[in-house]
Design an enzyme around this catalytic site. Structure first.
Site, PDB file in Angstrom:
ATOM      1  N   GLU A  71       0.859  -1.189   0.000  1.00  0.00           N
ATOM      2  CA  GLU A  71       0.000   0.000   0.000  1.00  0.00           C
ATOM      3  C   GLU A  71       0.890   1.232   0.000  1.00  0.00           C
ATOM      4  O   GLU A  71       1.787   1.356   0.826  1.00  0.00           O
ATOM      5  CB  GLU A  71      -0.926   0.002   1.222  1.00  0.00           C
TER       6      GLU A  71
ATOM      7  N   LYS B  52     -19.626   9.166   5.796  1.00  0.00           N
ATOM      8  CA  LYS B  52     -20.686   8.801   6.744  1.00  0.00           C
ATOM      9  C   LYS B  52     -20.540   9.570   8.054  1.00  0.00           C
ATOM     10  O   LYS B  52     -21.533   9.895   8.711  1.00  0.00           O
ATOM     11  CB  LYS B  52     -20.679   7.291   7.010  1.00  0.00           C
TER      12      LYS B  52
ATOM     13  N   GLY C 161     -23.184  16.359 -11.195  1.00  0.00           N
ATOM     14  CA  GLY C 161     -23.473  14.927 -11.099  1.00  0.00           C
ATOM     15  C   GLY C 161     -24.444  14.626  -9.965  1.00  0.00           C
ATOM     16  O   GLY C 161     -24.103  14.824  -8.797  1.00  0.00           O
TER      17      GLY C 161
ATOM     18  N   GLY D 121     -25.335  11.839  -8.759  1.00  0.00           N
ATOM     19  CA  GLY D 121     -25.126  10.444  -8.368  1.00  0.00           C
ATOM     20  C   GLY D 121     -25.000  10.370  -6.855  1.00  0.00           C
ATOM     21  O   GLY D 121     -25.376  11.302  -6.130  1.00  0.00           O
TER      22      GLY D 121
ATOM     23  N   HIS E  78     -42.102  -5.585  16.748  1.00  0.00           N
ATOM     24  CA  HIS E  78     -42.966  -4.395  16.761  1.00  0.00           C
ATOM     25  C   HIS E  78     -42.598  -3.532  17.967  1.00  0.00           C
ATOM     26  O   HIS E  78     -42.452  -4.080  19.061  1.00  0.00           O
ATOM     27  CB  HIS E  78     -44.429  -4.815  16.851  1.00  0.00           C
TER      28      HIS E  78
HETATM   29  P1  FAD Z   1      -9.662   1.363  -2.909  1.00  0.00           P
HETATM   30  O1  FAD Z   1     -10.398   1.503  -1.657  1.00  0.00           O
HETATM   31  O2  FAD Z   1      -9.637   2.509  -3.845  1.00  0.00           O
HETATM   32  O3  FAD Z   1      -8.170   0.993  -2.479  1.00  0.00           O
HETATM   33  C1  FAD Z   1      -7.135   0.911  -3.401  1.00  0.00           C
HETATM   34  C2  FAD Z   1      -5.836   1.153  -2.664  1.00  0.00           C
HETATM   35  O4  FAD Z   1      -4.779   0.793  -3.511  1.00  0.00           O
HETATM   36  C3  FAD Z   1      -5.600   2.608  -2.279  1.00  0.00           C
HETATM   37  O5  FAD Z   1      -5.292   2.696  -0.898  1.00  0.00           O
HETATM   38  C4  FAD Z   1      -4.389   3.030  -3.112  1.00  0.00           C
HETATM   39  O6  FAD Z   1      -3.530   3.920  -2.426  1.00  0.00           O
HETATM   40  C5  FAD Z   1      -3.710   1.700  -3.316  1.00  0.00           C
HETATM   41  N1  FAD Z   1      -2.893   1.621  -4.524  1.00  0.00           N
HETATM   42  C6  FAD Z   1      -3.261   1.898  -5.789  1.00  0.00           C
HETATM   43  N2  FAD Z   1      -2.255   1.626  -6.647  1.00  0.00           N
HETATM   44  C7  FAD Z   1      -1.229   1.168  -5.878  1.00  0.00           C
HETATM   45  C8  FAD Z   1       0.069   0.707  -6.171  1.00  0.00           C
HETATM   46  N3  FAD Z   1       0.528   0.642  -7.419  1.00  0.00           N
HETATM   47  N4  FAD Z   1       0.860   0.322  -5.123  1.00  0.00           N
HETATM   48  C9  FAD Z   1       0.398   0.370  -3.843  1.00  0.00           C
HETATM   49  N5  FAD Z   1      -0.819   0.784  -3.517  1.00  0.00           N
HETATM   50  C10 FAD Z   1      -1.635   1.165  -4.517  1.00  0.00           C
HETATM   51  N6  FAD Z   1     -18.763   2.311  -1.058  1.00  0.00           N
HETATM   52  C11 FAD Z   1     -19.678   1.718  -0.260  1.00  0.00           C
HETATM   53  O7  FAD Z   1     -19.882   0.513  -0.375  1.00  0.00           O
HETATM   54  N7  FAD Z   1     -20.362   2.428   0.691  1.00  0.00           N
HETATM   55  C12 FAD Z   1     -20.177   3.740   0.862  1.00  0.00           C
HETATM   56  O8  FAD Z   1     -20.809   4.351   1.718  1.00  0.00           O
HETATM   57  C13 FAD Z   1     -19.247   4.405   0.033  1.00  0.00           C
HETATM   58  N8  FAD Z   1     -19.029   5.729   0.165  1.00  0.00           N
HETATM   59  C14 FAD Z   1     -18.101   6.340  -0.632  1.00  0.00           C
HETATM   60  C15 FAD Z   1     -17.924   7.704  -0.491  1.00  0.00           C
HETATM   61  C16 FAD Z   1     -17.003   8.359  -1.287  1.00  0.00           C
HETATM   62  C17 FAD Z   1     -16.817   9.834  -1.115  1.00  0.00           C
HETATM   63  C18 FAD Z   1     -16.239   7.621  -2.230  1.00  0.00           C
HETATM   64  C19 FAD Z   1     -15.205   8.309  -3.068  1.00  0.00           C
HETATM   65  C20 FAD Z   1     -16.410   6.264  -2.375  1.00  0.00           C
HETATM   66  C21 FAD Z   1     -17.355   5.611  -1.586  1.00  0.00           C
HETATM   67  N9  FAD Z   1     -17.605   4.245  -1.713  1.00  0.00           N
HETATM   68  C22 FAD Z   1     -18.540   3.639  -0.927  1.00  0.00           C
HETATM   69  C23 FAD Z   1     -16.860   3.420  -2.681  1.00  0.00           C
HETATM   70  C24 FAD Z   1     -15.740   2.653  -1.974  1.00  0.00           C
HETATM   71  O9  FAD Z   1     -14.875   3.567  -1.351  1.00  0.00           O
HETATM   72  C25 FAD Z   1     -14.982   1.805  -2.989  1.00  0.00           C
HETATM   73  O10 FAD Z   1     -15.876   0.986  -3.693  1.00  0.00           O
HETATM   74  C26 FAD Z   1     -13.955   0.923  -2.293  1.00  0.00           C
HETATM   75  O11 FAD Z   1     -13.038   1.706  -1.569  1.00  0.00           O
HETATM   76  C27 FAD Z   1     -13.212   0.068  -3.316  1.00  0.00           C
HETATM   77  O12 FAD Z   1     -12.263  -0.714  -2.664  1.00  0.00           O
HETATM   78  P2  FAD Z   1     -10.945  -1.213  -3.415  1.00  0.00           P
HETATM   79  O13 FAD Z   1     -10.192  -2.016  -2.424  1.00  0.00           O
HETATM   80  O14 FAD Z   1     -11.283  -1.821  -4.708  1.00  0.00           O
HETATM   81  O15 FAD Z   1     -10.136   0.116  -3.772  1.00  0.00           O
HETATM   82  P1  NAI Z   2     -22.271   8.033  -9.961  1.00  0.00           P
HETATM   83  O1  NAI Z   2     -21.971   7.152 -11.094  1.00  0.00           O
HETATM   84  O2  NAI Z   2     -23.044   7.510  -8.818  1.00  0.00           O
HETATM   85  O3  NAI Z   2     -23.041   9.337 -10.463  1.00  0.00           O
HETATM   86  C1  NAI Z   2     -22.494  10.202 -11.392  1.00  0.00           C
HETATM   87  C2  NAI Z   2     -23.596  11.085 -11.920  1.00  0.00           C
HETATM   88  O4  NAI Z   2     -22.993  12.078 -12.729  1.00  0.00           O
HETATM   89  C3  NAI Z   2     -24.606  10.347 -12.794  1.00  0.00           C
HETATM   90  O5  NAI Z   2     -25.898  10.732 -12.424  1.00  0.00           O
HETATM   91  C4  NAI Z   2     -24.248  10.794 -14.207  1.00  0.00           C
HETATM   92  O6  NAI Z   2     -25.351  10.796 -15.085  1.00  0.00           O
HETATM   93  C5  NAI Z   2     -23.745  12.195 -13.931  1.00  0.00           C
HETATM   94  N1  NAI Z   2     -22.845  12.729 -14.950  1.00  0.00           N
HETATM   95  C6  NAI Z   2     -21.891  12.074 -15.640  1.00  0.00           C
HETATM   96  N2  NAI Z   2     -21.256  12.927 -16.468  1.00  0.00           N
HETATM   97  C7  NAI Z   2     -21.805  14.145 -16.249  1.00  0.00           C
HETATM   98  C8  NAI Z   2     -21.558  15.431 -16.774  1.00  0.00           C
HETATM   99  N3  NAI Z   2     -20.607  15.636 -17.677  1.00  0.00           N
HETATM  100  N4  NAI Z   2     -22.306  16.467 -16.340  1.00  0.00           N
HETATM  101  C9  NAI Z   2     -23.286  16.281 -15.415  1.00  0.00           C
HETATM  102  N5  NAI Z   2     -23.556  15.074 -14.891  1.00  0.00           N
HETATM  103  C10 NAI Z   2     -22.816  14.023 -15.287  1.00  0.00           C
HETATM  104  O7  NAI Z   2     -20.846   8.597  -9.508  1.00  0.00           O
HETATM  105  P2  NAI Z   2     -20.377   9.343  -8.194  1.00  0.00           P
HETATM  106  O8  NAI Z   2     -21.515   9.996  -7.511  1.00  0.00           O
HETATM  107  O9  NAI Z   2     -19.213  10.150  -8.594  1.00  0.00           O
HETATM  108  O10 NAI Z   2     -19.876   8.149  -7.292  1.00  0.00           O
HETATM  109  C11 NAI Z   2     -18.900   7.228  -7.795  1.00  0.00           C
HETATM  110  C12 NAI Z   2     -19.096   5.895  -7.178  1.00  0.00           C
HETATM  111  O11 NAI Z   2     -18.682   5.887  -5.831  1.00  0.00           O
HETATM  112  C13 NAI Z   2     -20.551   5.452  -7.123  1.00  0.00           C
HETATM  113  O12 NAI Z   2     -20.968   4.915  -8.343  1.00  0.00           O
HETATM  114  C14 NAI Z   2     -20.521   4.428  -6.067  1.00  0.00           C
HETATM  115  O13 NAI Z   2     -20.120   3.215  -6.648  1.00  0.00           O
HETATM  116  C15 NAI Z   2     -19.444   4.931  -5.119  1.00  0.00           C
HETATM  117  N6  NAI Z   2     -20.064   5.544  -3.945  1.00  0.00           N
HETATM  118  C16 NAI Z   2     -20.902   4.809  -3.170  1.00  0.00           C
HETATM  119  C17 NAI Z   2     -21.526   5.364  -2.089  1.00  0.00           C
HETATM  120  C18 NAI Z   2     -22.468   4.525  -1.296  1.00  0.00           C
HETATM  121  O14 NAI Z   2     -22.469   3.321  -1.470  1.00  0.00           O
HETATM  122  N7  NAI Z   2     -23.282   5.103  -0.437  1.00  0.00           N
HETATM  123  C19 NAI Z   2     -21.290   6.735  -1.676  1.00  0.00           C
HETATM  124  C20 NAI Z   2     -20.425   7.450  -2.580  1.00  0.00           C
HETATM  125  C21 NAI Z   2     -19.816   6.840  -3.645  1.00  0.00           C
END
Ligand code: FAD
Ligand code: NAI
Length: 465
Positions: A33, A51, A180, A182, A444
């Protein structure tokens, strides 16, 4: 002989769960990492800090706007520094927790950036620039994803931020433009709206949250609008100009027409995420990502022998729980066991207020498949627990096969539905009928009774609405 049975590149939910499962199975495992802490996007700049802010801002909003009706009169004062500090403390505890679990399961954390240097070889370059090569019988790629960029909108993390910047704004913006509609845009837009920002969301499509059941999305949009979030749908952003004090955004109707300029203190760009494989050396083992940069897999195996991939860097929903389940299944498979992930049963949750949670097929998907289905629906206005808590927005909807009654999907919008959807996942995993949920005794008074009543509604025997 290889030094390690398995080296995992990336320490997010995919990587750390894979490493821990490997340790549990007695494999000699290491996780590379490059970040200063373990936990990846989810723990450091994703699920957990978002969160933390959603919870804190919901409490603030409740104190400001909803306590009075319960007979509690307070005037909350926002301390943003403390709100950010408690978020950072929780995140630090969580990331330290992974370090502890690595030690407990005898996993080595190799600190630095990993690059595949050929079959069975991972070169790791540390922060000091020094590299060393480690050998492994298996390599698991779990390098995750990064925010997708938008031409003409340059993220500077000052005025134009991505999700990482939006989790740490130094002040409550007077105005925030979100690109966006989303999950990120609506979760983080909600945080700053509740703390006092005027929030406008610009969305390319004619609806919010693509992928969500359309009826639920409509109710959701209505609720967010009532909270003061303004939506500009069917609109595309063509450029952004940041100054020291704000941003000017040029927006055009997707269907064509005159451009307009929107101004705000800050812009959050949240149009999706893309797989991250920079500097990973995929070419050294002959892996070519697909057109969008995802690594293609078959049961977590890549096209290169001994190289596996899981999580956001692979196809499918970019969710932490998907990455975690793939991690366990991948390690079990490479250890000669039978790994399994039910891809049709990965739940989605939006942690706004009301929350939205769903699993399985939407009505639109079932219609497109030409599948005959029945619908059971139950509103939270008729749920006694929601009623006494003054949280009556939303409904539970259960979709079941018209002939067999097998549950095909559940779509919930309302209070605490994030905690309810797991029940449907278990039921669907066991291929339950709606009648199975309807005849299962639920406590309930709980909001989960709304789900039970919705299931009863599939065959028309809801008793409470
Ligand atoms: P990541 O968590 O992205 O981890 C990848 C890791 O690999 C990173 O630490 C990076 O530094 C490391 N890495 C990359 N390349 C290298 C390399 N070459 N060498 C060493 N290390 C490297 N998902 C949910 O299910 N619930 C949520 O509520 C939720 N909220 C989110 C809110 C936000 C704002 C965002 C951005 C995402 C959210 N997600 C949520 C999505 C979730 O964070 C990702 O789906 C999840 O982290 C993916 O896990 P991963 O292990 O595939 O990758
Ligand atoms: P998203 O895919 O959920 O939503 C992106 C939105 O942007 C879509 O509605 C799309 O139509 C719109 N969009 C795309 N191009 C655009 C443009 N040029 N102009 C205006 N709108 C545009 O992606 P988001 O919100 O960035 O999140 C990325 C991912 O992170 C999610 O898909 C989800 O997998 C993960 N995530 C999960 C959470 C959870 O589980 N609660 C919380 C936050 C992120």
């Amino acid at each position: 002989m290889a030094q390690y049975d398995v080296i995992i590149i990336g320490g997010g939910p995919g990587g750390y769960n894979a490493a821990i499962r490997a340790g549990q199975l007695g494999l000699k495992a290491a996780c590379v990492e490059k970040g200063v802490t373990l936990g990846g996007t989810c723990l450091n700049v994703g699920c957990m800090p978002s969160k933390a802010l959603l919870h804190a801002s919901e409490m603030y909003d409740a104190a400001a706007n909803h306590f009075a009706e319960l007979g509690i009169e307070v005037k909350p004062k926002l301390n943003l520094v403390q709100m950010m500090a408690q978020k950072a403390t929780s995140v630090a505890q969580l990331t330290k927790g992974i370090e502890f679990l690595f030690k407990k399961n005898k996993v080595d954390w190799i600190k630095g950036a990993g690059r595949i240097a050929g079959p069975g070889k991972v070169e790791v370059t540390g922060a000091d620039g020094k590299s060393e090569t480690h050998e492994a019988r298996n390599i698991v790629i779990a390098t995750g994803s990064e925010p997708s960029p938008l031409a003409g909108v340059e993220v500077d993390q000052k005025r134009i931020v991505d999700s990482t910047g939006a989790l740490s704004l130094p002040e409550v913006p007077k105005s925030l433009l979100v690109i966006g509609a989303g999950i990120i845009g609506l979760e983080l837009g909600s945080v700053w709206r509740r703390l006092g920002a005027q929030v406008t969301v610009v969305e390319f499509l004619d609806r919010i949250t693509p992928g969500m059941d359309a009826e639920v999305a409509k109710t959701f949009q209505r609720s967010l609008t009532k909270q003061g979030i303004v939506f500009k749908l069917s609109s595309k952003v063509t450029g952004a100009k940041a100054s020291k004090t704000g941003v000017k955004l040029t927006v055009e109707p997707v269907a064509g027409g005159a451009a307009e300029t929107l101004e705000a203190d800050y812009v959050l760009l949240a149009i999706g995420r893309r797989p991250y494989t920079e500097g990973l050396g995929l070419d050294t083992v002959g892996i070519t990502p697909d057109k969008r940069g995802f690594i293609e897999t078959d049961h977590w195996k890549t096209s290169a022998p001994g190289v596996w991939a899981i999580g956001d860097v692979t196809l499918g929903p970019m969710l932490a729980h998907k990455a975690e389940d793939e991690a366990v299944a991948c390690i079990e498979t490479l250890a000669g066991k039978a790994g399994h992930v039910s891809y049709g049963l990965i739940p989605s949750v939006v942690y706004t207020s009301p929350e939205v949670a769903w699993v399985g097929k939407t009505e639109e998907e079932l219609k497109a498949e030409g599948r005959a289905y029945k619908v059971g629906k139950f509103p939270f206005t008729a749920n006694s627990r929601a009623k006494i808590n003054h949280e009556t927005e939303g409904f539970a909807k259960v979709l079941a096969d018209a002939v067999t009654d097998e549950v095909l999907g559940a779509h919930l919008i309302g209070p605490s539905v994030s905690e309810m959807i797991g029940e449907v996942c278990v039921a669907m995993e066991f291929r339950a009928a709606s009648e199975d949920i309807g005849r299962t005794c639920h406590p309930h008074p709980t909001r989960s009774e709304a789900l039970k009543q919705a299931a009863m509604g599939v065959e028309g025997w809801t008793t409470q609405a």
